[in-house]
Design an enzyme around this catalytic site. Structure first.
Site, PDB file in Angstrom:
ATOM      1  N   ASN A 133       9.137  -2.485   1.659  1.00 16.07           N
ATOM      2  CA  ASN A 133       8.727  -2.969   0.374  1.00 16.07           C
ATOM      3  C   ASN A 133       9.709  -4.329  -0.047  1.00 16.07           C
ATOM      4  OD1 ASN A 133       7.489  -3.572  -2.111  1.00 16.07           O
ATOM      5  ND2 ASN A 133       7.465  -1.463  -2.583  1.00 16.07           N
ATOM      6  N   ASN A 190       3.962  -1.868  -9.804  1.00 15.22           N
ATOM      7  CA  ASN A 190       2.610  -1.202  -9.938  1.00 15.22           C
ATOM      8  C   ASN A 190       3.077   0.148 -10.634  1.00 15.22           C
ATOM      9  OD1 ASN A 190       0.410  -2.342  -7.920  1.00 15.22           O
ATOM     10  ND2 ASN A 190       2.469  -3.192  -7.180  1.00 15.22           N
ATOM     11  N   LYS A 223      13.202  -3.033  -1.226  1.00 15.25           N
ATOM     12  CA  LYS A 223      13.446  -1.982  -2.316  1.00 15.25           C
ATOM     13  C   LYS A 223      14.317  -0.912  -2.017  1.00 15.25           C
ATOM     14  CE  LYS A 223      10.083   0.386  -5.205  1.00 15.25           C
ATOM     15  NZ  LYS A 223       8.557   0.538  -5.500  1.00 15.25           N
ATOM     16  N   GLU A 272       5.327   6.113  -1.055  1.00 17.26           N
ATOM     17  CA  GLU A 272       6.199   5.023  -0.502  1.00 17.26           C
ATOM     18  C   GLU A 272       7.347   5.429   0.379  1.00 17.26           C
ATOM     19  OE1 GLU A 272       7.768   1.688  -3.001  1.00 17.26           O
ATOM     20  OE2 GLU A 272       6.526   2.726  -4.821  1.00 17.26           O
ATOM     21  N   CYS A 285       9.694  -2.899  -9.072  1.00 19.68           N
ATOM     22  CA  CYS A 285       9.145  -1.502  -9.541  1.00 19.68           C
ATOM     23  C   CYS A 285      10.090  -0.630 -10.039  1.00 19.68           C
ATOM     24  CB  CYS A 285       8.161  -1.253  -8.893  1.00 19.68           C
ATOM     25  SG  CYS A 285       6.898  -0.097  -9.740  1.00 19.68           S
ATOM     26  N   GLU A 335       4.865  -6.623  -7.292  1.00 20.86           N
ATOM     27  CA  GLU A 335       5.270  -5.909  -6.060  1.00 20.86           C
ATOM     28  C   GLU A 335       3.947  -6.027  -5.243  1.00 20.86           C
ATOM     29  OE1 GLU A 335       5.219  -1.946  -7.099  1.00 20.86           O
ATOM     30  OE2 GLU A 335       6.626  -1.245  -5.188  1.00 20.86           O
TER      31      GLU A 335
HETATM   32  N1  CDV Z   1       5.641   1.171  -7.329  1.00 21.94           N
HETATM   33  C1  CDV Z   1       6.300   1.927  -7.978  1.00 21.94           C
HETATM   34  O1  CDV Z   1       7.649   2.210  -7.937  1.00 21.94           O
HETATM   35  N2  CDV Z   1       5.916   2.736  -9.195  1.00 21.94           N
HETATM   36  C2  CDV Z   1       6.973   3.887  -9.820  1.00 21.94           C
HETATM   37  C3  CDV Z   1       5.933   4.927 -10.258  1.00 21.94           C
HETATM   38  C4  CDV Z   1       5.706   5.873  -9.304  1.00 21.94           C
HETATM   39  C5  CDV Z   1       6.780   5.557 -11.180  1.00 21.94           C
HETATM   40  C6  CDV Z   1       7.504   3.059 -10.900  1.00 21.94           C
HETATM   41  O2  CDV Z   1       8.546   3.581 -11.110  1.00 21.94           O
HETATM   42  O3  CDV Z   1       6.749   2.533 -11.967  1.00 21.94           O
END
Ligand code: CDV
Length: 308
Positions: A110, A197, A127, A146, A172, A47
């Site tokens: 994203n 991330n 996303k 975000e 993510c 990501e």
């Molecule tokens: N980049 C993300 O989406 N990170 C989230 C954190 C903030 C919980 C994740 O679900 O890993």
């Protein structure tokens, strides 16, 4: 005959705020060359792979935020990655901040794309599940903005026929939601690529910090098994601008077994020969959707009127 796709998960170590895209792209090309030497069909990057994870900072000036976005794809910074991939005849996926204009309106997403072996963008996903908060919350050791910097993706999960199989993407936080995998599986996806991330520290429930790696694999493995599909998780890992990000990038078989996993928190490539027909081991049996699902009774799932 087996339908094997050789996949590489190209974990990236930390990217500093001052690191240029050219520097990051040269790191990515080194991983891509390694993937090509291992005969990968496709190499997947994390990501927001081109910059540091910028939602950790509150920025008042929109121009400062927009500096982390790509206004076109490929652009001059990313062109060398596309060019090297074409030379090597390897496909790839890439996450980035997308700034785009649609009917005169500016949007920021994203985003992640799949590029085929000829260098064509064949799939794009924006996303859907955006975590974090929209306002500056100075009590946090770092922000997760975000919800301020991106709009949620307006399109459903989708599938692309590429590399001899049916591929999907998620990003993510999506990986924690069972709906992600089921939507993809119902659309025929055999392999999903998911960059992430994930900070070790979760300010809202710090008592779960020691469970971050567990929850990562728990979600990815459950998604793979319960939907009979290959799942590839690709981390941006390590201590990035003082923030620890988990690693453990992994390739997971449709049985839910981890078949390859990164062992560092830096730039690292893991690969596996994935037989897409192994999805049927699960889909023809325990999770035979046609035989056993009862969608007519799952009415709460798509109802917008329920609490929670
Ligand atoms: N980049 C993300 O989406 N990170 C989230 C954190 C903030 C919980 C994740 O679900 O890993």
């Amino acid at each position: 005959m087996a339908r094997v796709v050789v996949v590489g998960a190209a974990q990236l170590g930390p990217i500093a705020r001052e690191e240029t895209r050219a520097e990051v792209v040269s790191r990515m090309i080194a991983l891509m060359e390694k993937a090509a030497s291992r005969h990968c069909d496709v190499v997947a990057f994390p990501e927001l792979a081109l910059t540091t994870f910028f939602p950790r900072w509150f920025m008042e000036d929109q121009a400062d935020v927009d500096a982390f976005f790509e206004k076109s794809m490929p652009n001059d910074d990313v062109a060398p990655l596309f060019a090297r991939a074409r030379e090597l005849k390897i496909g790839f996926s890439l996450g980035y901040g997308e700034l785009t204009e649609i009917d005169g309106v500016t949007h920021r997403y994203n985003t992640t794309i799949i590029v085929d072996k000829a260098g064509n963008i064949v799939h794009r996903y924006r996303k859907i599940h955006l975590p974090g908060h929209p306002e500056h919350e100075p009590w946090r050791p770092f922000q997760h903005l975000e919800k301020r910097y991106f709009e949620p993706g307006p399109e459903p999960f989708s599938a692309a026929s590429v590399f001899g199989g049916i591929f999907g993407q998620a990003i993510c936080n999506d990986r924690r939601w069972p709906e992600t995998y089921r939507e993809l599986a119902l659309r025929g996806v055999e392999m999903v690529l998911i960059g992430y991330n994930t900070p070790v520290h979760y300010p809202l429930a710090p008592e779960h910090d020691h469970l971050q790696c567990f929850h990562n694999h728990l979600s990815l493995q459950a998604g793979a098994y319960q939907n009979g599909m290959w799942v590839v998780g690709i981390a941006k890992a390590g201590k990035e601008e003082g923030c620890d990000l988990i690693g453990q990038s992994c390739i997971i078989a449709p049985t839910g077994e981890i078949v390859a996993m990164a062992g560092t928190l830096g730039d690292e490539l893991i690969t596996y020969d994935c037989d897409l027909d192994r999805c049927l081991e699960i889909r023809k049996n325990i999770f035979n959707f046609k035989l056993h699902r009862r969608p007519e009774l799952y009415t709460a799932l798509t109802s917008a009127n329920l609490d929670g």
